[in-house]
Motif scaffolding. Sequence first.
Motif, mmCIF file in Angstrom:
data_model
loop_
_atom_site.group_PDB
_atom_site.id
_atom_site.type_symbol
_atom_site.label_atom_id
_atom_site.label_comp_id
_atom_site.label_asym_id
_atom_site.label_seq_id
_atom_site.Cartn_x
_atom_site.Cartn_y
_atom_site.Cartn_z
ATOM 1 N N ILE A 1 0.992 -1.213 0.124
ATOM 2 C CA ILE A 1 0.173 0.240 0.418
ATOM 3 C C ILE A 1 1.034 1.315 -0.339
ATOM 4 O O ILE A 1 2.001 1.480 0.906
ATOM 5 N N LEU B 1 -1.044 7.224 0.645
ATOM 6 C CA LEU B 1 -2.270 6.732 1.730
ATOM 7 C C LEU B 1 -2.832 6.883 3.263
ATOM 8 O O LEU B 1 -4.136 7.776 4.214
ATOM 9 N N ARG B 2 -1.684 6.367 3.821
ATOM 10 C CA ARG B 2 -1.363 6.342 5.414
ATOM 11 C C ARG B 2 -1.411 7.686 5.833
ATOM 12 O O ARG B 2 -2.171 8.066 7.176
ATOM 13 N N VAL C 1 -9.726 2.644 5.522
ATOM 14 C CA VAL C 1 -8.225 2.805 3.975
ATOM 15 C C VAL C 1 -7.515 1.689 4.034
ATOM 16 O O VAL C 1 -7.377 1.489 3.181
ATOM 17 N N LEU C 2 -6.859 1.023 5.323
ATOM 18 C CA LEU C 2 -6.232 0.287 4.537
ATOM 19 C C LEU C 2 -6.594 -1.584 4.468
ATOM 20 O O LEU C 2 -6.762 -1.495 3.554
ATOM 21 N N GLN D 1 -8.381 -1.744 1.039
ATOM 22 C CA GLN D 1 -7.520 -1.929 -0.114
ATOM 23 C C GLN D 1 -6.807 -4.015 -0.651
ATOM 24 O O GLN D 1 -6.417 -4.105 -1.552
ATOM 25 N N LEU D 2 -6.969 -4.127 0.986
ATOM 26 C CA LEU D 2 -6.149 -5.782 0.901
ATOM 27 C C LEU D 2 -7.456 -6.857 0.960
ATOM 28 O O LEU D 2 -7.638 -8.184 0.429
ATOM 29 N N SER D 3 -8.363 -6.511 0.363
ATOM 30 C CA SER D 3 -9.934 -6.818 0.203
ATOM 31 C C SER D 3 -10.001 -8.070 -1.037
ATOM 32 O O SER D 3 -10.411 -9.389 -0.815
#
Lengths: 301, 299
Positions: B191, B195-196, B213-214, B217-219
């Motif tokens: 990532i 973004l963070r 947010v994070l 992204q990981l789905s």
Amino acid sequence: MTVVEASAATGKAAAAISRKPQRSTISDGSTRKSRTVRYVLLLLFLLFVLTPVYVVLITSFKTSSDTTAAAQWSLPQTWTLEPWRKAWDVLQPYMVRSLSLAVPAAIIASMIGSANGFVLARWRFPGANLVFAFILFGMFIPYQAVMLPLRQTYQDLDVTRGIPTLLITHVIYGLPICTLIFRNYYATVVPNEIIESARVDGAGLIQTYARIILPISISGFVVTLIWQFTSVWNDFLFALFLTQQNNGPVTLGLAALAGGQKVDYAASMAGALITSFPTLLVYILLGRWFIGGLMAGALKG
Amino acid sequence: MHGRIRTWGPGALVLLPTVLLLGYFVYGLIAWTFNTSLTDKHNARPVPTKHVGFENYVNLFGEDRFLNSLKNLGVLTVAFIVGTLIFGVLWALLLEKGVTGEGVFRSIFLFPMAVSMIASGVVWGWLLNPSQGDDARGLNRLFALLHLNFLENPWWTAGSRWTTMASIALPAVWQLSGYIMALFLAGFRGIPPELREAARVDGASEFKLYRYVLFPQLSPIALSALIILGHMSLKLFDLIYAITGPNQFRTEVPSVYMWNTLLRSDMAKAAGIAIVLLAVVAVLVIPYVAYTVRQESEE
């Protein structure tokens, strides 16, 4: 990220893990307390993962009188190599057979997979996607669904079931994963332009493969070799269906050693360690590529 | 046209052996198994068999033992997937910001993957010894030593389906959590840090950062993990064979039941079980393979 992309990673995913986390210039959002909690939790999980290791190790050095219920978690009263010797005596022929099985099975499947992967990634023909799906599905089938007729096929061909038939079997069912890994590897590391210009210069498939592709394939080969070696070495299902106790690979040997009427725990534990040694060695020596292989391959299970 | 075949031809030729081999050994043999499952070949005698349609399937689904194995499989799969995801994601979360000695933690969490299920089953069979009290062995003995006696239990040998199959899932969780950790760790590291930063500048709390947010992204990684674990669990055989032995009604799943059926030379029934297993896996995997290939060809 799909299966394919997850596996496209090969080395890349491993590299991503090893990459240092990008420190934020603002704050990484953690306080001292949360850091402490993090370490405490990590150490607890470490204990969970390592507990079986402790047990195997200490038990494998115990005399049989030392494995009483009360003393199960203590260090050996007298250290002995006897269980190791006993386990080795039983397992040694199995180990030799497994080596003669896993090494060639890994090499052959990797070589064919490399050629396949190159064609699917960079020497495509109409319908290549269909062929790809056709191969990919082979990676996921439960082997139970082919096992009965597979046995029948070998019987019809009148070949003795044993290491050679097991070897052929592992090569065939290893082809999908090896092809997939190489396909994604070449798709990421070989620019299409190079292949195109080689074609324009009149280089044929074999020339292009031998001169351009093979020399840059080493890390792809490391990944498929590790993956194939580990899964062939650890396989039990095919071994159980296609070989007998007296000509089977090491998983059968261990199951026999640990599964008798009166189980010698110390020798079983030593046996578990002995049979795990080659794959653990691969893991320790080639850890980074091992992770790459996992990313690519654990899909197959 | 001729020139085109000259450029395509060699490539197709390279793939031909693989296609033929898989055509026979995967698709051909599956068809063969399916065909066997429609016959009345219930013993080793070489008498001619006849087709009985879907009789074997009807019998299977009317049989307590088979339904038991399916229920066991369902419970095992849930316990295994939930357990492995919790451990794997938690480990990835603990490690992803970077801790001292990260490499050591990572290597140790991952190493069980290198061990065969048979070897791990031999060890876990010992740890999951059901004896309790003075005679306690394995983990039960450890609990006693730590004065955690309330944790002592008979593991897979008594109690509900859930405790039984969760006991079987435990070693599988031990083996595969590290793999899920590696997947998610690679995801987190992939990532972009911007973004963070942006979320933090906007004043998002740590929880909100991960939640909104994070994790989204990981789905895709979570989906891969689900498919991988699910399909591993459906095929699980070695571990059960090593821990409980193949002949345990309590822990029997279809792959084990098939083996037991085969030992009685009931080919038609064994083939039927195998096809049911294949169907369950296919329901999970075919949409996934189709989606994957379509995405690939769009690139």
